[in-house]
Design an enzyme around this catalytic site. Structure first.
Site, PDB file in Angstrom:
ATOM      1  N   LYS A  40       0.765  -1.338  -0.008  1.00  5.23           N
ATOM      2  CA  LYS A  40       0.021   0.057  -0.087  1.00  5.23           C
ATOM      3  C   LYS A  40       0.988   1.234   0.059  1.00  5.23           C
ATOM      4  O   LYS A  40       0.419   2.369  -0.586  1.00  5.23           O
ATOM      5  CB  LYS A  40      -0.999   0.044   1.173  1.00  5.23           C
ATOM      6  CG  LYS A  40      -0.247   0.063   2.632  1.00  5.23           C
ATOM      7  CD  LYS A  40      -1.219  -0.014   3.596  1.00  5.23           C
ATOM      8  CE  LYS A  40      -0.512   0.424   5.149  1.00  5.23           C
ATOM      9  NZ  LYS A  40      -0.949  -0.298   6.104  1.00  5.23           N
ATOM     10  N   ARG A 135      -6.023   0.888  17.481  1.00  5.24           N
ATOM     11  CA  ARG A 135      -6.714   1.081  16.113  1.00  5.24           C
ATOM     12  C   ARG A 135      -7.223  -0.322  15.933  1.00  5.24           C
ATOM     13  O   ARG A 135      -8.109  -0.302  16.914  1.00  5.24           O
ATOM     14  CB  ARG A 135      -5.508   1.027  14.944  1.00  5.24           C
ATOM     15  CG  ARG A 135      -6.084   1.795  13.676  1.00  5.24           C
ATOM     16  CD  ARG A 135      -5.123   1.825  12.564  1.00  5.24           C
ATOM     17  NE  ARG A 135      -4.625   0.685  12.211  1.00  5.24           N
ATOM     18  CZ  ARG A 135      -3.722   0.381  11.001  1.00  5.24           C
ATOM     19  NH1 ARG A 135      -3.018   1.467  10.610  1.00  5.24           N
ATOM     20  NH2 ARG A 135      -3.410  -0.859  10.591  1.00  5.24           N
TER      21      ARG A 135
HETATM   22  C1  LIG Z   1       0.182  -0.852   6.895  1.00  4.81           C
HETATM   23  C2  LIG Z   1      -0.104  -2.018   7.622  1.00  4.81           C
HETATM   24  C3  LIG Z   1       1.051  -2.921   7.806  1.00  4.81           C
HETATM   25  C4  LIG Z   1       2.379  -2.471   7.323  1.00  4.81           C
HETATM   26  O1  LIG Z   1       3.012  -1.520   7.882  1.00  4.81           O
HETATM   27  P1  LIG Z   1       4.596  -0.931   7.479  1.00  4.81           P
HETATM   28  O2  LIG Z   1       4.924  -0.194   8.641  1.00  4.81           O
HETATM   29  O3  LIG Z   1       4.529  -0.133   6.290  1.00  4.81           O
HETATM   30  O4  LIG Z   1       5.514  -2.173   7.672  1.00  4.81           O
HETATM   31  C5  LIG Z   1       0.863  -3.969   8.304  1.00  4.81           C
HETATM   32  N1  LIG Z   1      -0.093  -4.480   8.922  1.00  4.81           N
HETATM   33  C6  LIG Z   1      -1.036  -3.628   8.941  1.00  4.81           C
HETATM   34  C7  LIG Z   1      -2.518  -4.079   9.586  1.00  4.81           C
HETATM   35  C8  LIG Z   1      -1.278  -2.476   8.090  1.00  4.81           C
HETATM   36  O5  LIG Z   1      -2.109  -1.714   8.095  1.00  4.81           O
END
Ligand SMILES: *Cc1c(COP(=O)(O)O)cnc(C)c1O
Length: 364
Positions: A40, A135
């Site tokens: 993402k 979250r």
């Molecule tokens: C965005 C996200 C990740 C990845 O996070 P990074 O800090 O970019 O490695 C992992 N798990 C969830 C649930 C996320 O929303």
């Protein structure tokens, strides 16, 4: 018809990206930890996603279905994982597009089950525990164990693949060994209840890589979901002081074109109100300075203070929607209209840039 001349552009070095993925994957491999490569951060760009497959990630993950769906059409075979807990309204597509999803709501799990039955599939779910980052995830761990049992026994078209936790996103909670162990404890409560082992214990995102490097990741954790640490490799070296040898920080570089160079006062001249975004801004008066404008702005990258200008002596002063203003008084070369200025970027900037249709993406 108007055809864009090529600037601003984001130059993406796929070999550097691939190197970063392989490095993180090998590091985790040595501790029997699988990687879900999270795409993402680069808005799911397919050539980038393909590197995650080639580098041998066990899963490719995103928070958005519109980024995952095209990967199948592009022939990527790696199992796909939805990492934002699904909207009830997208359950059908989650089941159709993804092999795995992260979940925390019974209503959604029931709907996923219905949709999986209609599509004659088994959909894998990972239940999320909230261990304090506030979250997504079950806060009430008794409820989480009950829901796990319900998925296992009642929701026949769902497979309870495991549990996961997320920290360091909203609440800035650190992925300490103790914090991640809380997840393992919950996993073991669930295993006791359902009478079998869970396949996946997903111990967090990039911030949990620090535990892999330090060698103190709780041993039952066998999967991490990793985006930023692979794409940019900024947070671990810059925020936490880890030496990330053999990793690139410039797999993504922004290039923008100079559209004006002039000597001007550094303090606005006239009565001061609000800027283009309705903010009151303090301007420092440094006298007459040489300034350059480059042809991109907040629409493309969000916050100008997150841009890291690679031009020695240059400083980003600010921006409006479509202009970025630099102080170039101390730049050694004789900067001209038409010259190109390079920037390194941080996570938020990368998200915006890769999303902006105004930015050419060039792969090298
Ligand atoms: C965005 C996200 C990740 C990845 O996070 P990074 O800090 O970019 O490695 C992992 N798990 C969830 C649930 C996320 O929303």
């Amino acid at each position: 018809m108007y055809k864009k001349p090529g600037y601003p552009k984001l130059v993406i070095d796929l070999n550097k990206l691939r190197n970063n993925i392989e490095h993180v994957r090998k590091m985790c491999d040595e501790q029997d930890v699988e990687i879900a490569g999270v795409i993402k951060g680069c808005s799911g760009l397919i050539p980038c996603a393909r590197q995650f497959e080639r580098a041998g990630c066990s899963y490719i993950a995103s928070s958005r279905l519109e980024q995952l769906e095209p990967l199948r059409e592009a022939g990527i075979q790696t199992p796909l994982m939805m990492v934002r807990i699904p909207m009830l309204s997208e359950a059908e597509d989650v089941v159709r597009i993804c092999d795995y999803s992260l979940n925390s709501e019974v209503t959604v799990l029931r709907e996923l089950n219905v949709q999986a039955r209609l599509q004659d599939r088994e959909h894998n779910v990972i239940l999320m525990a909230d261990c304090g980052d506030l979250r997504e995830g079950f806060w009430d761990k008794d409820e989480m164990v009950d829901v796990a049992e319900m998925v296992e026994k009642e929701l026949k078209n769902l497979h309870l693949a495991g549990v996961g936790v997320n920290v360091g996103c909203y609440g800035s909670v650190l992925a300490t060994p103790e914090k991640i162990q809380e997840l393992v404890d919950i996993a073991e409560r669930i295993e006791e209840r359902i009478g079998r082992e869970l396949e996946i214990i997903s111990g967090g995102a990039t911030s949990s890589l620090m535990r892999v490097i330090d060698g103190n990741l709780p041993s039952r954790v066998n999967m991490l979901r990793c985006g930023e640490g692979i794409l940019l490799n900024y947070d671990l070296p810059h925020l936490y002081g880890y030496e990330m040898d053999n990793m690139y920080q410039d797999a993504f570089k922004l290039r923008a074109e100079v559209i004006e160079v002039k000597d001007k006062p550094s303090h606005p001249v006239g009565e001061i109100g609000f800027d283009a975004f309705g903010h009151q801004v303090q301007y420092e008066d440094r006298g007459i300075r040489r300034r350059a404008l480059v042809g991109l702005g907040k629409c493309d990258y969000g916050d100008p203070s997150e841009l890291i200008c690679c031009e020695e002596g240059a400083e980003v002063l600010g921006a409006s929607s479509d202009h970025t203003i630099l102080d170039v008084q101390d730049v050694k070369r004789d900067l001209q209209v038409g010259d190109i200025i390079e920037f390194d970027i941080k996570y938020a900037t990368l998200v915006y840039l890769t999303n902006s249709p105004n930015i050419d993406k060039v792969y090298i």
